[in-house]
Design an enzyme around this catalytic site. Sequence first.
Site, PDB file in Angstrom:
ATOM      1  N   ARG A 280       0.820  -1.222   0.000  1.00  0.00           N
ATOM      2  CA  ARG A 280       0.000   0.000   0.000  1.00  0.00           C
ATOM      3  C   ARG A 280       0.850   1.267   0.000  1.00  0.00           C
ATOM      4  NH1 ARG A 280      -5.543  -0.486   1.825  1.00  0.00           N
ATOM      5  NH2 ARG A 280      -6.197  -2.536   1.153  1.00  0.00           N
TER       6      ARG A 280
ATOM      7  N   ARG B  80      -3.959   6.639   0.653  1.00  0.00           N
ATOM      8  CA  ARG B  80      -4.500   7.842   1.299  1.00  0.00           C
ATOM      9  C   ARG B  80      -3.561   8.608   2.206  1.00  0.00           C
ATOM     10  NH1 ARG B  80      -9.504   4.695   3.450  1.00  0.00           N
ATOM     11  NH2 ARG B  80      -7.793   3.217   3.398  1.00  0.00           N
TER      12      ARG B  80
ATOM     13  N   TYR C 224     -14.250 -12.191   0.560  1.00  0.00           N
ATOM     14  CA  TYR C 224     -14.944 -10.952   0.177  1.00  0.00           C
ATOM     15  C   TYR C 224     -16.210 -11.253  -0.621  1.00  0.00           C
ATOM     16  CZ  TYR C 224     -11.235  -8.169   2.119  1.00  0.00           C
ATOM     17  OH  TYR C 224     -10.372  -7.592   3.006  1.00  0.00           O
TER      18      TYR C 224
ATOM     19  N   ARG D 219      -7.620  11.043  -6.236  1.00  0.00           N
ATOM     20  CA  ARG D 219      -8.802  10.292  -5.796  1.00  0.00           C
ATOM     21  C   ARG D 219     -10.051  11.187  -5.803  1.00  0.00           C
ATOM     22  NH1 ARG D 219     -12.666   8.017  -4.167  1.00  0.00           N
ATOM     23  NH2 ARG D 219     -12.912   6.532  -2.452  1.00  0.00           N
TER      24      ARG D 219
ATOM     25  N   ASP E 288      -7.231  -3.122  -7.143  1.00  0.00           N
ATOM     26  CA  ASP E 288      -7.717  -3.606  -5.847  1.00  0.00           C
ATOM     27  C   ASP E 288      -8.083  -5.073  -5.948  1.00  0.00           C
ATOM     28  OD1 ASP E 288      -8.053  -3.260  -3.158  1.00  0.00           O
ATOM     29  OD2 ASP E 288     -10.074  -2.450  -3.296  1.00  0.00           O
TER      30      ASP E 288
HETATM   31  O1  CP3 Z   1       0.010   0.564  -3.191  1.00  0.00           O
HETATM   32  C1  CP3 Z   1      -0.477  -0.571  -3.266  1.00  0.00           C
HETATM   33  O2  CP3 Z   1      -0.223  -1.486  -2.448  1.00  0.00           O
HETATM   34  C2  CP3 Z   1      -1.312  -0.922  -4.495  1.00  0.00           C
HETATM   35  C3  CP3 Z   1      -2.698  -0.872  -4.381  1.00  0.00           C
HETATM   36  C4  CP3 Z   1      -3.531  -1.824  -3.526  1.00  0.00           C
HETATM   37  C5  CP3 Z   1      -4.790  -1.431  -2.997  1.00  0.00           C
HETATM   38  N1  CP3 Z   1      -5.355  -2.531  -2.429  1.00  0.00           N
HETATM   39  C6  CP3 Z   1      -5.367  -0.078  -3.103  1.00  0.00           C
HETATM   40  C7  CP3 Z   1      -6.496   0.322  -2.231  1.00  0.00           C
HETATM   41  C8  CP3 Z   1      -3.338  -3.172  -3.216  1.00  0.00           C
HETATM   42  C9  CP3 Z   1      -2.144  -4.080  -3.493  1.00  0.00           C
HETATM   43  C10 CP3 Z   1      -4.514  -3.602  -2.515  1.00  0.00           C
HETATM   44  C11 CP3 Z   1      -4.708  -4.996  -2.052  1.00  0.00           C
HETATM   45  C12 CP3 Z   1      -5.891  -5.315  -1.234  1.00  0.00           C
HETATM   46  N2  CP3 Z   1      -7.137  -4.787  -1.311  1.00  0.00           N
HETATM   47  C13 CP3 Z   1      -5.896  -6.331  -0.241  1.00  0.00           C
HETATM   48  C14 CP3 Z   1      -4.740  -7.232   0.119  1.00  0.00           C
HETATM   49  C15 CP3 Z   1      -3.827  -6.583   1.078  1.00  0.00           C
HETATM   50  C16 CP3 Z   1      -4.437  -6.342   2.430  1.00  0.00           C
HETATM   51  O3  CP3 Z   1      -4.591  -5.174   2.766  1.00  0.00           O
HETATM   52  O4  CP3 Z   1      -4.718  -7.316   3.119  1.00  0.00           O
HETATM   53  C17 CP3 Z   1      -7.194  -6.364   0.305  1.00  0.00           C
HETATM   54  C18 CP3 Z   1      -7.680  -7.288   1.399  1.00  0.00           C
HETATM   55  C19 CP3 Z   1      -7.977  -5.383  -0.387  1.00  0.00           C
HETATM   56  C20 CP3 Z   1      -9.420  -5.078  -0.205  1.00  0.00           C
HETATM   57  C21 CP3 Z   1      -9.659  -3.683   0.186  1.00  0.00           C
HETATM   58  N3  CP3 Z   1      -9.574  -2.605  -0.656  1.00  0.00           N
HETATM   59  C22 CP3 Z   1     -10.050  -3.211   1.470  1.00  0.00           C
HETATM   60  C23 CP3 Z   1     -10.246  -4.076   2.686  1.00  0.00           C
HETATM   61  C24 CP3 Z   1     -10.190  -1.822   1.354  1.00  0.00           C
HETATM   62  C25 CP3 Z   1     -10.703  -0.898   2.429  1.00  0.00           C
HETATM   63  C26 CP3 Z   1      -9.724  -0.663   3.496  1.00  0.00           C
HETATM   64  C27 CP3 Z   1      -8.862   0.492   3.136  1.00  0.00           C
HETATM   65  O5  CP3 Z   1      -7.652   0.423   3.389  1.00  0.00           O
HETATM   66  O6  CP3 Z   1      -9.421   1.457   2.616  1.00  0.00           O
HETATM   67  C28 CP3 Z   1      -9.842  -1.448   0.028  1.00  0.00           C
HETATM   68  C29 CP3 Z   1      -9.791  -0.092  -0.577  1.00  0.00           C
HETATM   69  C30 CP3 Z   1      -8.456   0.353  -1.113  1.00  0.00           C
HETATM   70  N4  CP3 Z   1      -7.583  -0.409  -1.862  1.00  0.00           N
HETATM   71  C31 CP3 Z   1      -7.903   1.660  -1.006  1.00  0.00           C
HETATM   72  C32 CP3 Z   1      -6.680   1.642  -1.704  1.00  0.00           C
HETATM   73  C33 CP3 Z   1      -5.743   2.798  -1.916  1.00  0.00           C
HETATM   74  C34 CP3 Z   1      -8.557   2.845  -0.327  1.00  0.00           C
HETATM   75  C35 CP3 Z   1      -9.701   3.315  -1.147  1.00  0.00           C
HETATM   76  C36 CP3 Z   1      -9.850   4.807  -1.207  1.00  0.00           C
HETATM   77  O7  CP3 Z   1      -8.946   5.506  -1.713  1.00  0.00           O
HETATM   78  O8  CP3 Z   1     -10.892   5.284  -0.767  1.00  0.00           O
END
Ligand code: CP3
Length: 351
Positions: A31, A35, A157, A44, A81
């Site tokens: 990540r 944000r 999910y 965003r 994602d």
């Molecule tokens: O920089 C990076 O790592 C690349 C982008 C990336 C995102 N999600 C962007 C994201 C990657 C590799 C992921 C993987 C992901 N997504 C996982 C596996 C890793 C982990 O965290 O366990 C999982 C389980 C998800 C599912 C997911 N997506 C969740 C649970 C959430 C909400 C929680 C949160 O952190 O917001 C997301 C949304 C998400 N994915 C955001 C980002 C930048 C935030 C969304 C926003 O900008 O509003």
Amino acid sequence: MSSRPSTSQKKLLLRALQGERLPRPPIWLMRQAGRYLPEYRAVRAKANGFLELCYTPELAAEVTLQPLRRYALDAAILFADLPLVADALGQKLDYREGEGPVLEPIRSSGELQRLSQVRLHERLAPVYETVGLLARRLPPEVTLIGFAGAPWTLATYMVEGGGSADHAFTKRWAFGDPDGFQQLIDLLVEAISAYLSRQVEAGAEAVQLFDSWAGVLPEPAFRRWCIEPVTAIVKHLRTKHPQLPIIGFPRGAGLLYAGYAGATGVDAVSLDSTVPLGWATTAVQCDGCVQGNLDPQMLVVGGRAMATETARILRQLAGGPHIFNLGHGIVPQTPPEHVAALVEQVRTWQA
Ligand code: CP3
């Protein structure tokens, strides 16, 4: 076509994935785009929702590159994602402000007919395009990592309809009707293999499989729903791309981290922050490269506490191949200057 085989061999991250012990470990952070960066929040805010950000190649490439402009990281990870694959299989996906992914749950084999692979690549084409843009735009020393969720985690999910505290519906389906649940997992193995393969053809030089919820299963279920599907994906990928480096992340697997690389065939294993490193050197690093495992909250704290903990990790994993990373993703509360300090400490460290 896997890109640039001759120059890619020189990249630090690929050398670590091949099992080389290096003077300092390469570093990237799960990540690393997101944000905590004001420039991410600005893009965003312009996009019409998070899904549109993921599916617009220019924007997705831009946010992938943002952390690379600030920090001398050794890898970029594709911005996408994990639940996009469910969306591409026809399960309606939505993001509500501050809530994460929301899906219309699928809870029995009868409901599997709602899913279809027919439009998978058509729907995911913008992601492949993002990978292509990044392959052309990244500096030559930076490795481009593609990724997908592993079948078990993606299934949680899809079955729960989003994030969940206990994964009760998924477990009840897997424990109560394993043959039916297997059909979902088989479909995901096929879709995820095809998805990652296309990412590699578009220019990804390594891939990471996120099994973020691997740690909630009893051992036999872990073997069936985490080890077996990941093994099948690795096998599929290697038939097409024999040299492809693959990182597995069975988060929370505890003692089951031992033997994970050997059983699945991944080249590297990402360790969550709870894994004791003295144990990991003999139980995990013996099989190849390990990645990890600074606690993401240490990156929020910063200063002396972070520096001491970082030095400990560097020292403890210095005897074998290591990629410095967190034990899980960066959290939004992270001050960007703490990331700068961490990257500097790792890059100037000498074994
Ligand atoms: O920089 C990076 O790592 C690349 C982008 C990336 C995102 N999600 C962007 C994201 C990657 C590799 C992921 C993987 C992901 N997504 C996982 C596996 C890793 C982990 O965290 O366990 C999982 C389980 C998800 C599912 C997911 N997506 C969740 C649970 C959430 C909400 C929680 C949160 O952190 O917001 C997301 C949304 C998400 N994915 C955001 C980002 C930048 C935030 C969304 C926003 O900008 O509003």
